[in-house]
Write a protein that holds these residues in place. Structure first.
Motif, PDB file in Angstrom:
ATOM      1  N   ILE A 178      11.591   0.928 -11.476  1.00 13.96           N
ATOM      2  CA  ILE A 178      10.062   0.571 -12.791  1.00 13.96           C
ATOM      3  C   ILE A 178       9.326   0.057 -11.176  1.00 13.96           C
ATOM      4  N   SER A 179      10.197  -1.258 -11.215  1.00 12.80           N
ATOM      5  CA  SER A 179       9.876  -2.720 -10.589  1.00 12.80           C
ATOM      6  C   SER A 179       9.443  -2.183  -9.221  1.00 12.80           C
ATOM      7  N   VAL A 180      10.059  -1.367  -8.500  1.00 17.09           N
ATOM      8  CA  VAL A 180       9.925  -1.191  -6.700  1.00 17.09           C
ATOM      9  C   VAL A 180       8.785  -0.061  -6.269  1.00 17.09           C
ATOM     10  N   ARG A 181       8.476   0.641  -7.895  1.00 17.74           N
ATOM     11  CA  ARG A 181       7.445   1.656  -7.734  1.00 17.74           C
ATOM     12  C   ARG A 181       6.472   1.201  -8.127  1.00 17.74           C
ATOM     13  N   LYS A 185       3.229  -0.034  -5.262  1.00 20.19           N
ATOM     14  CA  LYS A 185       1.378   0.551  -5.340  1.00 20.19           C
ATOM     15  C   LYS A 185       1.191  -0.348  -4.476  1.00 20.19           C
ATOM     16  N   LEU A 186       1.762  -1.187  -4.985  1.00 16.69           N
ATOM     17  CA  LEU A 186       0.178  -2.600  -4.778  1.00 16.69           C
ATOM     18  C   LEU A 186       0.252  -2.592  -3.703  1.00 16.69           C
ATOM     19  N   PHE A 187       1.349  -1.952  -2.581  1.00 18.29           N
ATOM     20  CA  PHE A 187       0.963  -1.911  -0.765  1.00 18.29           C
ATOM     21  C   PHE A 187       1.121  -0.917  -0.326  1.00 18.29           C
ATOM     22  N   ILE A 191       6.165  -0.955   1.495  1.00 14.22           N
ATOM     23  CA  ILE A 191       6.550  -2.139   1.065  1.00 14.22           C
ATOM     24  C   ILE A 191       7.230  -3.527   2.726  1.00 14.22           C
ATOM     25  N   GLY A 192       7.405  -2.298   3.340  1.00 16.17           N
ATOM     26  CA  GLY A 192       7.375  -3.570   4.562  1.00 16.17           C
ATOM     27  C   GLY A 192       8.340  -4.480   4.679  1.00 16.17           C
ATOM     28  N   VAL A 193       8.717  -5.312   4.090  1.00 18.79           N
ATOM     29  CA  VAL A 193       9.460  -6.603   4.434  1.00 18.79           C
ATOM     30  C   VAL A 193       9.791  -6.522   3.090  1.00 18.79           C
ATOM     31  N   LEU A 194      11.292  -7.477   3.079  1.00 16.68           N
ATOM     32  CA  LEU A 194      12.181  -7.379   2.544  1.00 16.68           C
ATOM     33  C   LEU A 194      12.809  -8.974   2.540  1.00 16.68           C
ATOM     34  N   PHE A 195      12.226  -9.757   1.282  1.00 15.89           N
ATOM     35  CA  PHE A 195      12.897 -11.000   1.282  1.00 15.89           C
ATOM     36  C   PHE A 195      14.404 -10.960   0.417  1.00 15.89           C
TER      37      PHE A 195
END
Length: 529
Positions: A178-181, A185-187, A191-195
């Motif tokens: 749920i958090s990932v989806r 959506k916000l981006f 998602i592009g960059v993973l920290f």
């Protein structure tokens, strides 16, 4: 013509009449135009106290009689009657109040929880625990009291513990999904960059088990058992995934499994992994390369080959200037210099050396102090017993002041590499929020299932915190999440149960001091964003 008005003099008074029997009659009489007339006998008495009582009754009779004969014109009668009716209506409404809830935080967190999509989890206890962790982070026992005092909800403590025992791994997967989806959506779907970074969470306990083990603590709690928590976040600090490891595990070995699983599950193709140098060694870099991952990591420039070290130190130290070295096989080493970093490095070193010199003068330095921790690396042995400070090594160290290295296999511009790496502060801030706001630690659970459940609840609370922070910024409410929730704690909802149809009406009471956050209690706020 002169008109004359005859004045009629009317006098009403109380009169005492002595009787032959020795009693006294109390009568009310009037005198009109000189004519005396008795109107009423109030009573007959002999005792002086009874006579005084009858006299008072006579005066009351006169007052009523004068009001009857000469009624006063009541100019405000209708207004007074309206006020009386209003007071009566308020009393009637208040008599039907069935409950008063201190639920301002609850209303805000409920809407945020649902907006992210966590309402997909049809679990009322889970929702309550997440909201309590966000608004009133404390022990599970205190959480029970919080729910009772604020929402009149009875949640048994043993029920919470049983719930934590049964919170399945599947729940962990659902909340991450749920958090990932939501974050994707916000981006715009990418998602592009993973920290990635890790922290340690300690326990108030004296013994270890298969998970809780003593190790290097980032919080200085080296004697306490701990676990390692790895966190994967997006740009902006929105949590994506997490992992839990034994407290004595090398933190560099925690990253690749969680990144690999995340990439596989969400079929990521165009992304960059960003991590700190402390998580990296040659084996980790080789694994990233073998998996075809693009990365930006902090480079350990002092561990580079002598050739590269000499090249770095030969470069002019110009403020905010970045130089690039091609290491071959697609690897780029970027080295930047800033005057601010140079001043900070020099200050910290001098402060550390003053501490060592003070200990040296006291004679408290021993062989045990010679290690690579902090500024102890500048100590050396002279003979078999004497410990001194290596000032020659100190001078060599000063040559590196202000320098910072970055290793990447991307082909993006230098400035973008720098910006991407320094966005690692989003992970650090996520940890700070988790520790200081959500109070993820210290933990008082002792079984693996409860520890994992506690971390899962805190992960969701962190996501709720970040989403609310985003919405506040987007709507122009210039307040932190903490201040909003603190103010919301003074907002109440009144529940009124209608006596006839038994319907309950809820009214959230917003006072003048709540106007800054009033939009959060409207449907429009949550629909338009």
């Amino acid at each position: 013509l002169i008109l004359g008005y005859a004045k009629v003099f009317l006098t009403i008074f109380v009169k005492r009449k002595k009787n032959r029997s020795g009693t006294t009659s109390i009568v009310v009489a009037e005198k009109t135009k000189g004519i005396y007339k008795e109107l009423i006998t109030i009573g007959v008495a002999k005792d002086s106290n009874e006579i005084d009582s009858l006299v008072n009754a006579g005066h009351e009779w006169i007052s009523k009689e004068e009001s009857r004969r000469h009624p006063q014109l009541d100019l405000y009668g209708e207004e007074r009657e309206a006020c009386d009716r209003e007071r009566e209506e308020v009393r009637r409404v208040l008599s039907n109040v069935s409950n008063i809830l201190l639920n301002g935080c609850d209303l805000i967190l409920d809407r945020t929880f649902d907006r992210i999509g966590f309402n997909r989890i049809d679990d009322d206890v889970f929702r309550k625990l997440v909201k309590a962790r966000s608004a009133y982070p404390t022990s599970k026992a205190a959480t029970v009291e919080y729910l009772k005092n604020h929402f009149d909800e009875d949640v048994d403590l043993s029920k919470i513990y049983r719930y934590l025992d049964k919170l399945s791994d599947h729940q962990h997967e659902i909340v991450q999904d749920i958090s990932v989806r939501h974050t994707a959506k916000l981006f715009g779907g990418n998602i592009g960059v993973l920290f990635y970074d890790v922290t340690t969470l300690y326990f108030e306990a004296d013994y270890e088990d298969e998970l809780r083990k003593a190790g290097f603590s980032k919080e200085g709690r080296h004697s306490n058992p701990q676990i390692i928590l790895g966190l994967l976040v997006s740009l902006g600090g929105y949590p994506l995934a997490y992992c839990i490891h034994e407290g004595n595990k090398y933190e560099g070995h925690t990253m690749l499994p969680v990144v690999t699983e995340f990439v596989r599950k969400y079929e990521l193709e165009d992304f960059i992994v960003v991590a700190d140098s402390g998580l990296m060694n040659n084996d980790n870099i080789a694994d990233l390369e073998a998996n075809g991952y693009k990365y930006i990591i902090g480079a350990k420039i002092r561990n580079e080959s002598r050739k590269i070290q000499e090249w770095i130190l030969e470069q002019p130290k110009t403020d905010c200037r970045m130089v690039e070295y091609d290491k071959g096989n697609g690897q780029r080493l970027l080295v930047g210099y800033t005057e601010d970093r140079a001043r900070r490095d020099a200050y910290n070193r001098e402060k550390g050396i003053r501490r060592l010199e003070k200990a040296y003068r006291r004679g408290t330095l021993t062989k045990d102090n010679i290690n690579k921790r902090g500024y102890n690396k500048f100590l050396k042995m002279e003979g078999d017993v004497k410990v001194t400070i290596n000032y020659e090594k100190l001078e060599k160290d000063a040559k590196w002041d202000g320098l910072k290295g970055y290793l990447t296999n991307t082909n993006i511009p230098v400035n973008d590499v720098y910006a991407a790496y320094h966005n690692l502060w989003h992970v650090e801030r996520a940890f700070r929020i988790s520790k200081s706001k959500i109070e993820i630690r210290p933990m008082f659970h002792f079984t693996r299932r409860r520890i994992e459940a506690h971390v899962c609840i805190c992960f969701v609370a962190l996501k709720v915190y970040k989403e609310l922070e985003r919405l506040l910024k987007l709507s122009g409410i210039n307040m932190s999440v903490d201040k909003v929730l603190e103010l919301a704690k003074t907002i109440v909802t009144i529940q009124i149960t209608l006596p006839q149809n038994k319907q309950t009406i809820n009214r959230t009471m917003l006072m003048k001091r709540h106007q800054r956050i009033a939009p959060l209690f409207t449907d429009e706020f949550w629909v338009t964003r």
